[in-house]
Design a protein around this motif. Sequence first.
Motif, short mmCIF file in Angstrom:
data_model
loop_
_atom_site.label_atom_id
_atom_site.label_comp_id
_atom_site.label_asym_id
_atom_site.label_seq_id
_atom_site.Cartn_x
_atom_site.Cartn_y
_atom_site.Cartn_z
N LYS A 116 0.84 -1.21 0.00
CA LYS A 116 0.00 0.00 0.00
C LYS A 116 0.88 1.26 0.00
N ILE A 117 1.89 1.28 0.84
CA ILE A 117 2.80 2.42 0.90
C ILE A 117 3.49 2.62 -0.45
N PHE A 118 3.93 1.52 -1.05
CA PHE A 118 4.57 1.59 -2.36
C PHE A 118 3.63 2.21 -3.40
N LEU A 119 2.39 1.71 -3.45
CA LEU A 119 1.43 2.21 -4.44
C LEU A 119 1.13 3.70 -4.21
N ILE A 129 -5.32 1.58 -6.19
CA ILE A 129 -4.75 1.05 -4.95
C ILE A 129 -5.71 0.06 -4.30
N LEU A 130 -6.98 0.43 -4.21
CA LEU A 130 -7.97 -0.46 -3.60
C LEU A 130 -8.06 -1.79 -4.36
N CYS A 131 -8.09 -1.71 -5.67
CA CYS A 131 -8.20 -2.93 -6.49
C CYS A 131 -6.96 -3.81 -6.35
N ARG A 132 -5.80 -3.20 -6.39
CA ARG A 132 -4.57 -3.99 -6.29
C ARG A 132 -4.40 -4.61 -4.90
N LEU A 133 -4.77 -3.87 -3.87
CA LEU A 133 -4.69 -4.43 -2.52
C LEU A 133 -5.69 -5.58 -2.35
#
Length: 178
Positions: A116-119, A129-133
Amino acid sequence: MTKFNTFKELADDTKEKMKSYHDYPIKTLSRYDGIVKIIGHLMKQNNCVYSTNIIDQWLKECTIKFSKSTVERYRRVACLLSDNYHGNLDGWKIYSSQPCLIPKSNEYLNVINDYKIFLENEEYSTKTILCRLHDARYFLVYLENNNVFNTKDISHQMISNYILSEHFENRKIAGISA
């Protein structure tokens, strides 16, 4: 919080707010009017401005057999209406169609946090971000369910098995369209 006297007021206000955010999926807006028409009829039958419980109950008991994706569309619109009805609609949101799976191991929780921090540092959009997490959580829970609790133990075969797992059944091939 805005007080709505009729379902139509709520539905119209919700639609205008969605449009004002400029970040809504076009498909959601194109389906919105039809779904709202049916929900509005349901609210009128029950003599109320809005009730998520009535919608949920109707979807469970409906004599028409809806596909899973249709139920999710109704649920998404119901969530938008509910948020607006309660004064919480202040931007586009992603409403999960099912509870979010979360890995249990500390290592995987740290992986999610670091990802999350990276994104965020790479300045990805909130939706991305929400989708990738979401996708990362599903993969890590899959690993935990297969007794893999350390990222160093992940193999190419495990990744292949995940892609062939039930989670990806009935997915349509998609790509970039012009």
